[in-house]
Design an enzyme around this catalytic site. Sequence first.
Site, short mmCIF file in Angstrom:
data_model
loop_
_atom_site.label_atom_id
_atom_site.label_comp_id
_atom_site.label_asym_id
_atom_site.label_seq_id
_atom_site.Cartn_x
_atom_site.Cartn_y
_atom_site.Cartn_z
N CYS A 2 0.83 -1.20 0.00
CA CYS A 2 0.00 0.00 0.00
C CYS A 2 0.87 1.26 0.00
O CYS A 2 2.01 1.24 0.41
CB CYS A 2 -0.88 0.01 1.24
SG CYS A 2 -1.80 -1.50 1.47
N ARG A 27 4.51 0.65 -6.76
CA ARG A 27 4.48 -0.32 -5.66
C ARG A 27 3.44 -1.41 -5.91
O ARG A 27 3.44 -2.42 -5.22
CB ARG A 27 4.15 0.39 -4.35
CG ARG A 27 5.21 1.35 -3.88
CD ARG A 27 4.66 2.32 -2.86
NE ARG A 27 4.40 1.67 -1.59
CZ ARG A 27 5.18 1.77 -0.52
NH1 ARG A 27 6.27 2.49 -0.58
NH2 ARG A 27 4.88 1.16 0.59
N TRP A 76 -3.11 -2.37 -1.56
CA TRP A 76 -2.78 -3.71 -2.06
C TRP A 76 -3.46 -4.64 -1.07
O TRP A 76 -3.07 -4.72 0.10
CB TRP A 76 -1.26 -3.87 -2.10
CG TRP A 76 -0.76 -5.28 -2.22
CD1 TRP A 76 -0.46 -6.12 -1.19
CD2 TRP A 76 -0.50 -6.02 -3.41
NE1 TRP A 76 -0.02 -7.33 -1.67
CE2 TRP A 76 -0.03 -7.30 -3.03
CE3 TRP A 76 -0.62 -5.73 -4.77
CZ2 TRP A 76 0.32 -8.28 -3.94
CZ3 TRP A 76 -0.26 -6.71 -5.68
CH2 TRP A 76 0.20 -7.96 -5.28
N ASN A 102 -1.25 1.55 6.29
CA ASN A 102 -0.40 0.50 5.71
C ASN A 102 -0.04 -0.45 6.82
O ASN A 102 0.23 -0.01 7.93
CB ASN A 102 0.90 1.10 5.16
CG ASN A 102 0.71 1.79 3.84
OD1 ASN A 102 -0.40 1.87 3.33
ND2 ASN A 102 1.80 2.30 3.29
N GLY A 103 0.02 -1.73 6.52
CA GLY A 103 0.40 -2.70 7.54
C GLY A 103 -0.74 -3.64 7.84
O GLY A 103 -1.75 -3.67 7.12
N GLU A 487 15.82 -24.27 -8.26
CA GLU A 487 15.44 -22.85 -8.28
C GLU A 487 16.66 -21.98 -8.60
O GLU A 487 16.56 -21.01 -9.35
CB GLU A 487 14.80 -22.49 -6.93
CG GLU A 487 14.47 -21.02 -6.70
CD GLU A 487 13.52 -20.41 -7.72
OE1 GLU A 487 12.93 -21.14 -8.54
OE2 GLU A 487 13.40 -19.17 -7.71
N LYS A 491 16.85 -19.45 -11.72
CA LYS A 491 17.15 -18.02 -11.58
C LYS A 491 18.25 -17.62 -12.56
O LYS A 491 18.13 -16.62 -13.25
CB LYS A 491 17.62 -17.67 -10.17
CG LYS A 491 16.59 -17.55 -9.07
CD LYS A 491 15.65 -16.39 -9.15
CE LYS A 491 14.49 -16.64 -10.03
NZ LYS A 491 13.36 -17.35 -9.62
N GLU A 494 17.05 -17.85 -16.37
CA GLU A 494 16.03 -16.91 -16.84
C GLU A 494 16.53 -15.47 -16.95
O GLU A 494 16.09 -14.73 -17.80
CB GLU A 494 14.72 -17.02 -16.04
CG GLU A 494 14.78 -16.67 -14.59
CD GLU A 494 13.45 -16.91 -13.85
OE1 GLU A 494 12.39 -17.03 -14.50
OE2 GLU A 494 13.48 -16.97 -12.62
N HIS A 510 25.02 -40.01 -12.72
CA HIS A 510 24.18 -40.67 -13.74
C HIS A 510 24.05 -39.81 -15.00
O HIS A 510 23.08 -39.95 -15.74
CB HIS A 510 22.81 -40.99 -13.16
CG HIS A 510 22.87 -41.92 -12.00
ND1 HIS A 510 23.20 -43.25 -12.12
CD2 HIS A 510 22.68 -41.71 -10.68
CE1 HIS A 510 23.20 -43.82 -10.93
NE2 HIS A 510 22.88 -42.90 -10.02
N LYS A 609 5.79 -11.95 -16.47
CA LYS A 609 5.60 -12.09 -15.03
C LYS A 609 4.45 -13.04 -14.74
O LYS A 609 4.50 -13.83 -13.81
CB LYS A 609 5.34 -10.71 -14.41
CG LYS A 609 5.15 -10.71 -12.91
CD LYS A 609 6.48 -10.96 -12.22
CE LYS A 609 6.33 -11.20 -10.74
NZ LYS A 609 7.43 -12.05 -10.22
C1 G6P Z 1 6.21 -17.12 -14.97
C2 G6P Z 1 7.14 -16.27 -14.14
C3 G6P Z 1 7.77 -17.10 -13.02
C4 G6P Z 1 6.71 -17.76 -12.20
C5 G6P Z 1 5.74 -18.59 -13.06
C6 G6P Z 1 4.54 -19.05 -12.28
O1 G6P Z 1 6.96 -18.05 -15.67
O2 G6P Z 1 8.15 -15.72 -14.95
O3 G6P Z 1 8.56 -16.27 -12.19
O4 G6P Z 1 7.30 -18.59 -11.23
O5 G6P Z 1 5.25 -17.80 -14.14
O6 G6P Z 1 3.81 -17.92 -11.91
P1 G6P Z 1 2.80 -17.86 -10.70
O7 G6P Z 1 2.28 -16.46 -10.72
O8 G6P Z 1 1.73 -18.88 -10.99
O9 G6P Z 1 3.55 -18.20 -9.47
#
Ligand code: G6P
Length: 614
Positions: A2, A27, A76, A102-103, A487, A491, A494, A510, A609
């Site tokens: 927020c 934000r 938010w 906010n909070g 993960e 990272k 991507e 393997h 995203k």
């Molecule tokens: C996209 C984003 C990822 C995310 C995935 C799942 O590929 O780039 O960062 O992990 O979607 O998104 P979600 O909103 O379902 O977690």
Amino acid sequence: MCGIVGYIGRREAAPLLLNGLKRLEYRGYDSAGIAVLNGQMEMFKKKGSVGNLEEELNVSGSVMLGATAGIAHTRWATHGDPSDRNAHPHMNVSGDIALIHNGIVENYMSLKQELIDQGYIFASDTDSEVLVHLIDRIWKSDPSLDLEAAVRQALRHVEGAYGLCIISSREPDKIVVARKGSPLVIGIGDGEYFIASDAAPIVEHTNKVVYLSDGEMAIVTRDNYTVKTIENVEQEKRITELDFSLEKIEKGGYEHFMLKEIFEQPEVMRDVMRGRVRLEEGRVQLGGIADYLDRLKQAKRIVICACGTSWHAGLIGEYLIEEFARIPVEVDYASEFRYRNPIVSSEDVVIVISQSGETADTLAALRLAKEKGAMVLGICNVVGSTIARETLCGMYTHAGPEVGVASTKAFTAQVIVLFMLAMALSKGRTISQDEIGLYLRELTEVPDKVAQILDQNEAIRKIALEFKDARNALYLGRGFNFPVALEGALKLKEISYIHAEGYPAAEMKHGPIALIDEDMPVIFIATRDNTHTKILSNIEEVRSRKGRVIAIASEGDREVSRLAEHVIFIPQASGPVMPLLTAIPLQLLAYHIATLRGCNVDRPRNLAKSVTVE
Ligand code: G6P
């Protein structure tokens, strides 16, 4: 998260406030609202963009003309869907006090019940609204008080975090603000003052600001401001001169949103646990699933469906739930689940995990699971998102908006939610009350440990310098750290476009071992646990083939430092808590390698995203 803006001065407040809200749009928010003092209180609130609110004001906002004090907010959602009625400000019933917050008010449920019993009528589903009625009740019960004193007394009843701005037509020449855990800054102009949740809305008006500290209130008039503690002790405050640009402020002073979001994690983690981890009682309180907990514990099987990073969080969830609750768990890519005629029945619980709450495959998996009669629980970050709405029950991650395409803080928030869920499911089943208490204590220590890891940012950047030209990378981990290896690899690929793969360390022999030569960086997650000696052997195997080893190790681990070319030490923790720590250096490593290669980390090529197409 927020946003707050307040203005008191001699100029038209409404356009200044709206402009301020626009500065806070970065934000992320889902509704906006404004209240000004113009003889009486005038308020407008609207779901959607600040633009929507502005349109509304063009139609009916002439009542705001001439007002020179007011407050405005972008919300938010945390408690209650995004909607006009849940947008801030909130007003008392007689319409002479307006408040933005906010909070999170942790004890809002008990406060709300108390107020309802006393005849207060609530106009929203928010936790914030209790604050305005509480102030109203205190003020009405003792009319000798002023607004400041009524606010002060009200805050004594409040548990949780707040950044607050309050105005009242009974005292039209002041704004009262208060801060605990949620930032507030006062901008000092010439015969005017600005209040905001960060400097973004202020910087175009003045570069002189005062940052409120936790536990402080301020009383701001057109000609003056006074800062006091909530206990009413006057404070001397230093005026700070801002010397950075608007863009930098939006990113919290960081180069990129991704880095900001990585660094926000200690705070986000505290928010995720706020009001949920009850250390004194040795238990977790998960309001969103409380009514379904017994049914959840009866599940024959849990199936977790998600995509991308959320799927990795799901894998950690599998380890956690199986470890603590001894319920069998399967983790599926949502896209695979939906297209393969899965065996699911009403005895199963399906958990869908999604930061955005809009991912098309995850949504389709949810609908299919429902069709097949399973109980579906959601873990989402975006309140009121489609997935959050369509699941029977669930938990929000409360990580705030995530702007960087590569998920960081939403991931660790998901893992914390899954940890708390595993604890809730285990209660009375497999581990003792004492053990639950110990794990919860460890969980609450995680944010401080993460902050210690973040302190090594510069050292990690130096390691990144050496590896920025790599063409491939291998990430290896075992047990709870295996999903973190996946993960970490995701990272890196991507955002830096370096090909990277994650594997369980034992699987190296393997296949991936064939790839190892002097050009292959291998990132080992080698923290101390029951597979430590095995992972040391894996490191030896890589070294003997001239592979370059970067290890994430527990503090003081000499064996790993002897073997690895670079070691990033992290504080020790038990296995189930470890992913929350080991993920952090991997996020930083990927970030630095990508930025050193000149990549746009916030918007990597070809990625979105939120993937709302199938
Ligand atoms: C996209 C984003 C990822 C995310 C995935 C799942 O590929 O780039 O960062 O992990 O979607 O998104 P979600 O909103 O379902 O977690």
